[in-house]
Motif scaffolding. Sequence first.
Motif, PDB file in Angstrom:
ATOM      1  N   GLU A 203       6.385   9.754  -5.513  1.00 29.08           N
ATOM      2  CA  GLU A 203       4.730   9.212  -4.850  1.00 29.08           C
ATOM      3  C   GLU A 203       5.056   7.952  -4.077  1.00 29.08           C
ATOM      4  OE1 GLU A 203       1.308  10.573  -7.672  1.00 29.08           O
ATOM      5  OE2 GLU A 203       2.741   9.056  -8.445  1.00 29.08           O
ATOM      6  N   CYS A 204       6.057   7.115  -4.832  1.00 31.24           N
ATOM      7  CA  CYS A 204       6.426   4.887  -3.891  1.00 31.24           C
ATOM      8  C   CYS A 204       7.051   5.543  -3.007  1.00 31.24           C
ATOM      9  CB  CYS A 204       6.256   5.337  -5.499  1.00 31.24           C
ATOM     10  SG  CYS A 204       5.711   4.241  -6.792  1.00 31.24           S
ATOM     11  N   GLU A 205       7.843   6.461  -2.641  1.00 31.51           N
ATOM     12  CA  GLU A 205       8.822   6.897  -1.294  1.00 31.51           C
ATOM     13  C   GLU A 205       7.861   7.346  -0.161  1.00 31.51           C
ATOM     14  OE1 GLU A 205      11.999   9.134  -2.674  1.00 31.51           O
ATOM     15  OE2 GLU A 205      13.795   7.004  -3.237  1.00 31.51           O
ATOM     16  N   GLU A 206       6.800   8.198  -0.741  1.00 34.63           N
ATOM     17  CA  GLU A 206       5.715   8.651   0.471  1.00 34.63           C
ATOM     18  C   GLU A 206       4.927   7.389   0.506  1.00 34.63           C
ATOM     19  OE1 GLU A 206       4.075  12.211   1.676  1.00 34.63           O
ATOM     20  OE2 GLU A 206       5.798  12.139   0.548  1.00 34.63           O
ATOM     21  N   ALA A 207       4.679   6.818  -0.303  1.00 36.33           N
ATOM     22  CA  ALA A 207       3.568   5.784   0.521  1.00 36.33           C
ATOM     23  C   ALA A 207       2.900   4.808  -0.539  1.00 36.33           C
ATOM     24  CB  ALA A 207       2.128   6.343   0.491  1.00 36.33           C
ATOM     25  N   VAL A 208       2.506   4.171   0.042  1.00 34.06           N
ATOM     26  CA  VAL A 208       2.452   3.195  -1.027  1.00 34.06           C
ATOM     27  C   VAL A 208       1.044   3.318  -1.672  1.00 34.06           C
ATOM     28  CG1 VAL A 208       2.312   0.407   0.960  1.00 34.06           C
ATOM     29  CG2 VAL A 208       0.445   2.062   0.552  1.00 34.06           C
ATOM     30  N   GLN A 209       0.682   3.117  -2.979  1.00 33.05           N
ATOM     31  CA  GLN A 209      -0.087   3.352  -4.088  1.00 33.05           C
ATOM     32  C   GLN A 209      -0.603   2.109  -4.789  1.00 33.05           C
ATOM     33  OE1 GLN A 209       0.436   6.417  -5.003  1.00 33.05           O
ATOM     34  NE2 GLN A 209       1.627   6.878  -2.991  1.00 33.05           N
ATOM     35  N   TRP A 210      -2.079   2.276  -4.562  1.00 36.30           N
ATOM     36  CA  TRP A 210      -3.365   1.837  -5.459  1.00 36.30           C
ATOM     37  C   TRP A 210      -3.545   2.814  -6.778  1.00 36.30           C
ATOM     38  CZ3 TRP A 210      -5.398  -2.546  -5.103  1.00 36.30           C
ATOM     39  CH2 TRP A 210      -6.750  -3.021  -5.275  1.00 36.30           C
ATOM     40  N   VAL A 211      -3.204   1.966  -8.153  1.00 33.69           N
ATOM     41  CA  VAL A 211      -4.072   1.951  -8.839  1.00 33.69           C
ATOM     42  C   VAL A 211      -4.640   0.842  -9.442  1.00 33.69           C
ATOM     43  CG1 VAL A 211      -3.399   2.418 -11.702  1.00 33.69           C
ATOM     44  CG2 VAL A 211      -1.887   2.625  -9.700  1.00 33.69           C
ATOM     45  N   GLY A 212      -6.705   1.239  -9.525  1.00 37.74           N
ATOM     46  CA  GLY A 212      -6.994   0.612  -9.838  1.00 37.74           C
ATOM     47  C   GLY A 212      -7.560   0.318 -11.363  1.00 37.74           C
ATOM     48  N   ALA A 213      -8.264  -1.156 -11.647  1.00 33.79           N
ATOM     49  CA  ALA A 213      -8.541  -1.590 -12.413  1.00 33.79           C
ATOM     50  C   ALA A 213      -8.952  -0.300 -13.507  1.00 33.79           C
ATOM     51  CB  ALA A 213      -8.992  -2.812 -13.009  1.00 33.79           C
ATOM     52  N   ASP A 214      -9.467   0.361 -12.774  1.00 27.50           N
ATOM     53  CA  ASP A 214     -10.454   1.443 -13.588  1.00 27.50           C
ATOM     54  C   ASP A 214      -9.632   2.788 -13.378  1.00 27.50           C
ATOM     55  OD1 ASP A 214     -10.382   2.602 -10.808  1.00 27.50           O
ATOM     56  OD2 ASP A 214     -12.181   2.215 -10.362  1.00 27.50           O
ATOM     57  N   GLY A 215      -8.552   2.995 -12.908  1.00 31.21           N
ATOM     58  CA  GLY A 215      -7.372   4.124 -13.008  1.00 31.21           C
ATOM     59  C   GLY A 215      -7.674   4.796 -11.707  1.00 31.21           C
ATOM     60  N   VAL A 216      -8.312   4.568 -10.713  1.00 30.58           N
ATOM     61  CA  VAL A 216      -8.437   5.554  -9.864  1.00 30.58           C
ATOM     62  C   VAL A 216      -7.342   4.976  -8.817  1.00 30.58           C
ATOM     63  CG1 VAL A 216      -9.742   5.586  -7.366  1.00 30.58           C
ATOM     64  CG2 VAL A 216     -10.718   5.386  -9.520  1.00 30.58           C
TER      65      VAL A 216
ATOM     66  N   MET B 160      -5.737  -1.402 -18.422  1.00 29.09           N
ATOM     67  CA  MET B 160      -5.797  -1.944 -17.376  1.00 29.09           C
ATOM     68  C   MET B 160      -6.538  -2.414 -17.050  1.00 29.09           C
ATOM     69  SD  MET B 160      -3.997  -0.866 -13.696  1.00 29.09           S
ATOM     70  CE  MET B 160      -3.529   0.546 -13.818  1.00 29.09           C
ATOM     71  N   GLU B 161      -5.911  -4.020 -16.963  1.00 32.20           N
ATOM     72  CA  GLU B 161      -7.239  -4.994 -16.386  1.00 32.20           C
ATOM     73  C   GLU B 161      -6.700  -5.555 -14.962  1.00 32.20           C
ATOM     74  OE1 GLU B 161      -6.657  -8.832 -18.962  1.00 32.20           O
ATOM     75  OE2 GLU B 161      -6.538  -7.054 -21.003  1.00 32.20           O
ATOM     76  N   THR B 162      -6.197  -5.657 -14.152  1.00 33.08           N
ATOM     77  CA  THR B 162      -6.388  -5.986 -12.485  1.00 33.08           C
ATOM     78  C   THR B 162      -5.145  -4.685 -11.610  1.00 33.08           C
ATOM     79  OG1 THR B 162      -5.450  -7.987 -13.454  1.00 33.08           O
ATOM     80  CG2 THR B 162      -4.911  -7.533 -10.654  1.00 33.08           C
ATOM     81  N   SER B 163      -6.300  -4.549 -10.834  1.00 40.78           N
ATOM     82  CA  SER B 163      -5.564  -3.253  -9.991  1.00 40.78           C
ATOM     83  C   SER B 163      -4.010  -4.025  -9.500  1.00 40.78           C
ATOM     84  CB  SER B 163      -6.639  -2.812  -8.692  1.00 40.78           C
ATOM     85  OG  SER B 163      -7.895  -2.818  -9.462  1.00 40.78           O
ATOM     86  N   THR B 164      -3.519  -2.799  -8.898  1.00 35.68           N
ATOM     87  CA  THR B 164      -1.774  -2.242  -8.014  1.00 35.68           C
ATOM     88  C   THR B 164      -1.992  -2.010  -7.330  1.00 35.68           C
ATOM     89  OG1 THR B 164      -1.157  -3.071 -11.357  1.00 35.68           O
ATOM     90  CG2 THR B 164       0.253  -3.013  -8.824  1.00 35.68           C
ATOM     91  N   PHE B 165      -2.366  -2.389  -6.071  1.00 32.02           N
ATOM     92  CA  PHE B 165      -0.250  -2.169  -4.643  1.00 32.02           C
ATOM     93  C   PHE B 165       1.015  -2.187  -5.362  1.00 32.02           C
ATOM     94  CE2 PHE B 165       0.262  -2.349   0.029  1.00 32.02           C
ATOM     95  CZ  PHE B 165      -0.740  -1.686  -0.085  1.00 32.02           C
ATOM     96  N   VAL B 166       0.872  -0.729  -4.644  1.00 35.36           N
ATOM     97  CA  VAL B 166       2.465  -1.133  -5.041  1.00 35.36           C
ATOM     98  C   VAL B 166       3.334  -0.380  -3.224  1.00 35.36           C
ATOM     99  CG1 VAL B 166       4.809   0.551  -5.907  1.00 35.36           C
ATOM    100  CG2 VAL B 166       2.428   0.157  -7.048  1.00 35.36           C
ATOM    101  N   TYR B 167       4.546  -1.283  -3.576  1.00 37.43           N
ATOM    102  CA  TYR B 167       5.038  -0.884  -1.951  1.00 37.43           C
ATOM    103  C   TYR B 167       6.331  -1.021  -2.403  1.00 37.43           C
ATOM    104  CZ  TYR B 167       6.369  -5.562  -2.422  1.00 37.43           C
ATOM    105  OH  TYR B 167       6.798  -7.053  -2.860  1.00 37.43           O
ATOM    106  N   ASP B 168       7.750  -0.428  -1.094  1.00 38.41           N
ATOM    107  CA  ASP B 168       8.631  -0.326  -1.096  1.00 38.41           C
ATOM    108  C   ASP B 168       9.350  -2.016  -1.026  1.00 38.41           C
ATOM    109  OD1 ASP B 168      10.909   0.517  -1.092  1.00 38.41           O
ATOM    110  OD2 ASP B 168      11.452   2.141   0.376  1.00 38.41           O
ATOM    111  N   GLY B 169       9.621  -1.792  -1.939  1.00 39.00           N
ATOM    112  CA  GLY B 169      10.514  -3.574  -1.873  1.00 39.00           C
ATOM    113  C   GLY B 169      11.800  -3.291  -1.370  1.00 39.00           C
ATOM    114  N   ASP B 170      12.593  -2.392  -0.914  1.00 39.92           N
ATOM    115  CA  ASP B 170      13.751  -2.402  -0.508  1.00 39.92           C
ATOM    116  C   ASP B 170      13.462  -2.652   0.992  1.00 39.92           C
ATOM    117  OD1 ASP B 170      15.197  -2.200  -2.804  1.00 39.92           O
ATOM    118  OD2 ASP B 170      16.070   0.408  -2.486  1.00 39.92           O
ATOM    119  N   CYS B 171      12.505  -2.198   0.752  1.00 41.08           N
ATOM    120  CA  CYS B 171      11.813  -2.001   2.655  1.00 41.08           C
ATOM    121  C   CYS B 171      11.733  -3.194   3.497  1.00 41.08           C
ATOM    122  CB  CYS B 171      11.263  -1.088   3.605  1.00 41.08           C
ATOM    123  SG  CYS B 171      10.609  -0.923   5.013  1.00 41.08           S
ATOM    124  N   ALA B 172      12.251  -3.987   4.482  1.00 44.57           N
ATOM    125  CA  ALA B 172      12.203  -5.283   4.650  1.00 44.57           C
ATOM    126  C   ALA B 172      10.606  -5.443   5.906  1.00 44.57           C
ATOM    127  CB  ALA B 172      13.491  -5.464   5.912  1.00 44.57           C
TER     128      ALA B 172
END
Length: 139
Positions: A49-62, A1-13
């Motif tokens: 996991e995504c329903e529970e909380a926002v998620q971070w997946v770092g480019a380093d896999g953390v 993975m080249e870029t870190s990713t921040f994942v949120y709930d897109g169904d929630c305004a």
Amino acid sequence: METSTFVYDGDCAFCTQCADFIARRIPTGARVVPWQFADLDALGLTVAECEEAVQWVGADGVRAAGPDAIAKLLAGSGPIWRMAGAGLRFPPVRVAAWPVYRWVARNRHRLPGGTAACSLPQEARERLYGPAGRPTTEA
């Protein structure tokens, strides 16, 4: 993975407004994406996991969730935001951050920008609004 990713709930305004704020105000190289449109398998995340909380997946896999994910996002941004992220990682603040995060998550439908759909479990949201958060049309 080249870029870190921040994942949120897109169904929630409320969550979407927060993500829009990130896009407008927080200089980050991370990809900010609703989990409904993310490749969860590639990120090593589950729907639960995504329903529970926002998620971070770092480019380093953390990986991190909730306020820890927010701290990771802020750590890779501008100087003032980095300080806020460091504050969020400070042990006494971190201990308080999870209960506050959970309260916000449970009450997001009551917060500015929140809607009634924000308080529904994912299964109920999909039944009402479809998998992408759009109202379903019955034929």
